[in-house]
Motif scaffolding. Structure first.
Motif, PDB file in Angstrom:
ATOM      1  N   ALA A 118       4.114  10.482  -4.797  1.00 42.83           N
ATOM      2  CA  ALA A 118       3.381  10.555  -6.067  1.00 42.83           C
ATOM      3  C   ALA A 118       4.333  10.407  -7.243  1.00 42.83           C
ATOM      4  N   ARG A 119       5.556  10.945  -7.095  1.00 46.70           N
ATOM      5  CA  ARG A 119       6.551  10.779  -8.172  1.00 46.70           C
ATOM      6  C   ARG A 119       7.149   9.373  -8.150  1.00 46.70           C
ATOM      7  N   ALA A 120       7.325   8.824  -6.966  1.00 45.96           N
ATOM      8  CA  ALA A 120       7.952   7.505  -6.840  1.00 45.96           C
ATOM      9  C   ALA A 120       7.043   6.399  -7.351  1.00 45.96           C
ATOM     10  N   TRP A 121       5.746   6.520  -7.069  1.00 44.44           N
ATOM     11  CA  TRP A 121       4.795   5.479  -7.467  1.00 44.44           C
ATOM     12  C   TRP A 121       3.620   6.104  -8.218  1.00 44.44           C
ATOM     13  N   PRO A 122       3.861   6.550  -9.457  1.00 42.94           N
ATOM     14  CA  PRO A 122       2.809   7.246 -10.215  1.00 42.94           C
ATOM     15  C   PRO A 122       1.620   6.360 -10.557  1.00 42.94           C
ATOM     16  N   GLN A 123       1.782   5.038 -10.449  1.00 43.97           N
ATOM     17  CA  GLN A 123       0.669   4.133 -10.764  1.00 43.97           C
ATOM     18  C   GLN A 123      -0.417   4.167  -9.691  1.00 43.97           C
ATOM     19  N   GLU A 124      -0.090   4.716  -8.524  1.00 41.87           N
ATOM     20  CA  GLU A 124      -1.055   4.818  -7.430  1.00 41.87           C
ATOM     21  C   GLU A 124      -1.613   6.240  -7.364  1.00 41.87           C
ATOM     22  N   SER A 125      -2.894   6.377  -7.147  1.00 45.48           N
ATOM     23  CA  SER A 125      -3.503   7.700  -7.020  1.00 45.48           C
ATOM     24  C   SER A 125      -3.071   8.343  -5.705  1.00 45.48           C
ATOM     25  N   ARG A 126      -3.153   9.672  -5.648  1.00 47.29           N
ATOM     26  CA  ARG A 126      -2.764  10.384  -4.430  1.00 47.29           C
ATOM     27  C   ARG A 126      -3.674  10.007  -3.259  1.00 47.29           C
ATOM     28  N   SER A 127      -4.954   9.845  -3.550  1.00 53.53           N
ATOM     29  CA  SER A 127      -5.869   9.475  -2.469  1.00 53.53           C
ATOM     30  C   SER A 127      -5.553   8.086  -1.936  1.00 53.53           C
ATOM     31  N   ARG A 128      -5.158   7.177  -2.827  1.00 49.81           N
ATOM     32  CA  ARG A 128      -4.790   5.820  -2.414  1.00 49.81           C
ATOM     33  C   ARG A 128      -3.520   5.861  -1.562  1.00 49.81           C
ATOM     34  N   LEU A 129      -2.528   6.661  -1.979  1.00 50.17           N
ATOM     35  CA  LEU A 129      -1.287   6.779  -1.222  1.00 50.17           C
ATOM     36  C   LEU A 129      -1.549   7.373   0.160  1.00 50.17           C
ATOM     37  N   LYS A 130      -2.395   8.388   0.208  1.00 53.94           N
ATOM     38  CA  LYS A 130      -2.707   9.011   1.496  1.00 53.94           C
ATOM     39  C   LYS A 130      -3.363   8.012   2.433  1.00 53.94           C
ATOM     40  N   ALA A 131      -4.285   7.215   1.898  1.00 50.43           N
ATOM     41  CA  ALA A 131      -4.965   6.224   2.726  1.00 50.43           C
ATOM     42  C   ALA A 131      -3.983   5.175   3.245  1.00 50.43           C
ATOM     43  N   LEU A 132      -3.048   4.755   2.400  1.00 50.74           N
ATOM     44  CA  LEU A 132      -2.054   3.763   2.823  1.00 50.74           C
ATOM     45  C   LEU A 132      -1.160   4.322   3.926  1.00 50.74           C
ATOM     46  N   ILE A 133      -0.773   5.602   3.798  1.00 50.33           N
ATOM     47  CA  ILE A 133       0.095   6.217   4.802  1.00 50.33           C
ATOM     48  C   ILE A 133      -0.629   6.359   6.137  1.00 50.33           C
ATOM     49  N   THR A 134      -1.830   6.901   6.079  1.00 52.63           N
ATOM     50  CA  THR A 134      -2.575   7.107   7.330  1.00 52.63           C
ATOM     51  C   THR A 134      -2.944   5.789   8.002  1.00 52.63           C
ATOM     52  N   ASP A 135      -2.991   4.702   7.228  1.00 54.83           N
ATOM     53  CA  ASP A 135      -3.281   3.381   7.799  1.00 54.83           C
ATOM     54  C   ASP A 135      -2.024   2.666   8.275  1.00 54.83           C
ATOM     55  N   GLY A 136      -0.859   3.344   8.189  1.00 53.48           N
ATOM     56  CA  GLY A 136       0.363   2.789   8.736  1.00 53.48           C
ATOM     57  C   GLY A 136       1.111   1.832   7.842  1.00 53.48           C
ATOM     58  N   HIS A 137       0.942   1.953   6.517  1.00 52.47           N
ATOM     59  CA  HIS A 137       1.604   1.027   5.593  1.00 52.47           C
ATOM     60  C   HIS A 137       2.931   1.562   5.038  1.00 52.47           C
ATOM     61  N   LEU A 138       3.400   2.730   5.549  1.00 49.82           N
ATOM     62  CA  LEU A 138       4.664   3.306   5.067  1.00 49.82           C
ATOM     63  C   LEU A 138       5.658   3.414   6.215  1.00 49.82           C
ATOM     64  N   THR A 139       6.885   2.932   5.970  1.00 46.36           N
ATOM     65  CA  THR A 139       7.971   3.153   6.926  1.00 46.36           C
ATOM     66  C   THR A 139       9.083   3.936   6.229  1.00 46.36           C
ATOM     67  N   ILE A 140       9.727   4.825   6.987  1.00 46.84           N
ATOM     68  CA  ILE A 140      10.893   5.564   6.492  1.00 46.84           C
ATOM     69  C   ILE A 140      12.044   5.240   7.420  1.00 46.84           C
ATOM     70  N   ASP A 141      13.068   4.604   6.861  1.00 42.53           N
ATOM     71  CA  ASP A 141      14.221   4.139   7.655  1.00 42.53           C
ATOM     72  C   ASP A 141      13.756   3.287   8.834  1.00 42.53           C
ATOM     73  N   GLY A 142      12.743   2.472   8.589  1.00 37.58           N
ATOM     74  CA  GLY A 142      12.279   1.538   9.598  1.00 37.58           C
ATOM     75  C   GLY A 142      11.251   2.081  10.553  1.00 37.58           C
ATOM     76  N   THR A 143      10.881   3.353  10.429  1.00 40.06           N
ATOM     77  CA  THR A 143       9.903   3.959  11.332  1.00 40.06           C
ATOM     78  C   THR A 143       8.604   4.230  10.577  1.00 40.06           C
ATOM     79  N   VAL A 144       7.492   3.833  11.172  1.00 37.17           N
ATOM     80  CA  VAL A 144       6.200   4.058  10.537  1.00 37.17           C
ATOM     81  C   VAL A 144       5.892   5.548  10.510  1.00 37.17           C
ATOM     82  N   LYS A 145       5.470   6.043   9.354  1.00 34.90           N
ATOM     83  CA  LYS A 145       5.056   7.429   9.197  1.00 34.90           C
ATOM     84  C   LYS A 145       3.586   7.446   8.775  1.00 34.90           C
ATOM     85  N   ASP A 146       2.787   8.231   9.488  1.00 37.51           N
ATOM     86  CA  ASP A 146       1.361   8.270   9.164  1.00 37.51           C
ATOM     87  C   ASP A 146       0.870   9.673   8.824  1.00 37.51           C
ATOM     88  N   SER A 147       1.810  10.571   8.475  1.00 39.16           N
ATOM     89  CA  SER A 147       1.447  11.927   8.083  1.00 39.16           C
ATOM     90  C   SER A 147       2.020  12.218   6.710  1.00 39.16           C
TER      91      SER A 147
END
Length: 322
Positions: free
Chosen positions: A19-48
């Motif tokens: 939320a601090r890194a990408w304030p232009q995106e809503s928290r609900s939007r960020l949560k949906a992107l994460i749970t849908d597998g659109h975030l990787t941390i050091d190359g590993t997908v994180k969905d929580s």
């Protein structure tokens, strides 16, 4: 989008850091992107969203393109000038938007076409523009052609994009004053106005080439207004409205490009008609093209709507061109 976590992020929940890194995106939007597998941390997908982060981790968030809303079929009456298995020619009323957009998700020509044509339009020209080959401004009435299958869409789209000399497109407009010479052409690149981004303008640099042929077919004896027939050699946004305004003869009642004109010597009833019209006095009268299947040249004439006829009558202009 990439973000490398800092020392102050260490031990924080993932959702708070994002939320601090990408304030232009809503928290609900960020949560949906994460749970849908659109975030990787050091190359590993994180969905929580509840995991804790460490400093120096590289986060990569992929923002998928927005899915276009699928227009719904709506039973809206259409003035059909011609129809066969390949195409449909209609007389579009002023006030109807051609395809859905923000603020106009329903009541559009596309909604009406989906109901009129059924499944035959599925996928033709894209989800939000099924069958649309060209368009008219919301407040411009007149003839439009719509493709009903892939073959017709490809052929007509190519014709309108690359072979405009073999398309017959004439418009009738009422303009303030009388253009001189009475017949000629207007050439000038059209693009966004540098002074008002909501308007188009003739530009000295940039923009897209535009060419309009015009001919005065009637004028008032006092030169207050005239009827002009225009033929398009190109198809730019607001082309006729911009070109006619550029030569000092803007369209009557145009709310964007026309300056108010003194009409005090007209009757009160005529003044009222003009005051209440609220849109440009422009109509796409004739549309002709080669049929995509047979190659035969076909042409159609769209009758003027009643409210535009009332403008002609209010200005004591005849309808001899019909």
């Amino acid at each position: 989008m990439v973000y490398v976590t800092r020392s102050e992020d260490a031990g924080e929940r993932l959702d708070r850091v994002l939320a601090r890194a990408w304030p232009q995106e809503s928290r609900s939007r960020l949560k949906a992107l994460i749970t849908d597998g659109h975030l990787t941390i050091d190359g590993t997908v994180k969905d929580s969203v509840s995991v804790k982060v460490r400093a120096g981790q590289t986060m990569l968030l992929e923002i998928p393109p927005a899915e276009p809303a699928i227009p719904e079929a709506e039973t809206i009456a259409l003035d059909v000038l011609y129809e066969d298995d390949d195409l449909l020619v209609i007389n579009k009323p002023a006030g109807m938007v051609v395809h859905p957009a923000a603020g106009n998700e329903s009541g559009t020509l596309v909604n009406a076409l989906l109901a009129h044509c059924g499944d035959s339009l599925s996928g033709i020209g894209g989800v939000k523009r099924p069958g649309i080959v060209h368009r008219l401004d919301k407040d411009t009435s007149g003839a439009m052609v719509v493709a009903k299958n892939d073959m017709a869409h490809r052929a007509l789209s190519r014709l309108f994009a690359e072979d405009k000399e073999n398309i017959e497109r004439t418009y009738v407009a009422i303009v303030w004053g009388v253009p001189s010479p009475a017949e000629g052409k207007i050439a000038g690149n059209i693009g966004r106005s540098p002074r008002n981004r909501k308007k188009m303008a003739v530009l000295t640099t940039g923009g897209k080439p535009a060419l309009t042929y015009y001919k005065v077919i009637e004028n008032r004896p006092d030169s207050l207004a005239s009827v002009v027939k225009c033929r398009l050699a190109t198809g730019r946004t607001h082309q006729i409205r911009v070109h006619m305004a550029h030569i000092g003869h803007s369209l009557v009642c145009d709310p964007v490009y026309s300056k108010s004109r003194p009409v005090r010597h007209l009757s009160p009833s005529s003044q009222a008609v003009l005051a209440n019209f609220g849109k440009q006095a422009l109509h796409a009268q004739t549309l002709g093209f080669a049929h995509p299947r047979t190659g035969e040249f076909i042409s159609f004439k769209a009758p003027l709507p009643d409210d535009l006829i009332a403008i002609y009558m209010a200005l004591n202009l005849s309808l001899s061109f019909i």
